[in-house]
Design a protein around this motif. Structure first.
Motif, short mmCIF file in Angstrom:
data_model
loop_
_atom_site.label_atom_id
_atom_site.label_comp_id
_atom_site.label_asym_id
_atom_site.label_seq_id
_atom_site.Cartn_x
_atom_site.Cartn_y
_atom_site.Cartn_z
N TYR A 80 -13.30 2.11 6.31
CA TYR A 80 -12.17 2.30 5.40
C TYR A 80 -11.55 3.68 5.62
O TYR A 80 -12.27 4.66 5.78
CB TYR A 80 -12.64 2.19 3.95
N ALA A 81 -10.22 3.72 5.61
CA ALA A 81 -9.50 4.99 5.67
C ALA A 81 -9.24 5.43 4.25
O ALA A 81 -8.67 4.68 3.45
CB ALA A 81 -8.19 4.82 6.43
N ILE A 82 -9.67 6.65 3.93
CA ILE A 82 -9.47 7.18 2.59
C ILE A 82 -9.35 8.69 2.67
O ILE A 82 -10.18 9.36 3.30
CB ILE A 82 -10.60 6.76 1.62
N GLY B 243 -4.49 -2.68 2.00
CA GLY B 243 -4.83 -1.48 1.24
C GLY B 243 -4.94 -1.77 -0.24
O GLY B 243 -4.57 -2.85 -0.72
N GLY B 244 -5.44 -0.80 -0.96
CA GLY B 244 -5.58 -0.92 -2.40
C GLY B 244 -5.77 0.44 -3.04
O GLY B 244 -6.02 1.43 -2.37
N ILE B 245 -5.67 0.45 -4.35
CA ILE B 245 -5.89 1.65 -5.15
C ILE B 245 -7.22 1.48 -5.87
O ILE B 245 -7.45 0.46 -6.54
CB ILE B 245 -4.76 1.85 -6.20
N ILE B 246 -8.09 2.47 -5.75
CA ILE B 246 -9.39 2.39 -6.41
C ILE B 246 -9.19 2.44 -7.92
O ILE B 246 -8.53 3.32 -8.44
CB ILE B 246 -10.32 3.51 -5.93
N ASP C 6 -18.18 11.81 -3.79
CA ASP C 6 -18.09 12.93 -2.84
C ASP C 6 -17.36 12.52 -1.55
O ASP C 6 -16.70 13.35 -0.92
CB ASP C 6 -19.48 13.46 -2.48
N LEU C 7 -17.47 11.24 -1.17
CA LEU C 7 -16.80 10.74 0.02
C LEU C 7 -15.30 10.50 -0.22
O LEU C 7 -14.56 10.23 0.72
CB LEU C 7 -17.46 9.46 0.52
N GLY C 8 -14.87 10.57 -1.47
CA GLY C 8 -13.46 10.40 -1.79
C GLY C 8 -13.10 9.10 -2.48
O GLY C 8 -11.93 8.84 -2.74
N GLU D 109 -9.75 -0.59 7.67
CA GLU D 109 -9.27 -0.38 9.04
C GLU D 109 -9.98 -1.24 10.08
O GLU D 109 -9.35 -1.73 11.00
CB GLU D 109 -9.42 1.09 9.42
N ARG D 110 -11.27 -1.37 9.96
CA ARG D 110 -12.05 -2.12 10.96
C ARG D 110 -13.22 -2.82 10.28
O ARG D 110 -13.67 -2.41 9.23
CB ARG D 110 -12.60 -1.18 12.03
#
Length: 79
Positions: free
Chosen positions: A56-58, A15-18, A33-35, A45-46
């Motif tokens: 990516y999970a966000i 994981g990481g922080i944008i 808009d996608l987060g 994730e995959r």
């Protein structure tokens, strides 16, 4: 502290922080808009057979991005 990297370089399960987005125009707006906003936690994730696209999970969603899009997002990896 680890060095800044692109979202595409993030390995599965990590994981990481944008930190920032280098995209512009419509693509920048779409990613926001996608987060994919600075400060958001993102996890790889995959990945597909040839690593393109990766999922990516966000912010409670699973988003697939192609290599060219993921390389425009800078992150700070976390352990």
């Amino acid at each position: 502290m680890e060095k800044q990297m692109t979202l595409y370089q993030l390995d599965t399960g990590r994981g990481g922080i944008i930190d920032s987005l280098t995209a512009s125009g419509r693509l920048r707006r779409r990613l926001l808009d996608l987060g994919f906003i600075p400060g958001a936690l993102v996890t790889c994730e995959r990945q597909s057979l040839f690593n393109d696209p990766k999922a990516y999970a966000i912010r409670g969603a699973m988003i697939a991005l192609r290599r060219d899009e993921a390389k425009l997002i800078k992150i700070m990896p976390i352990k």
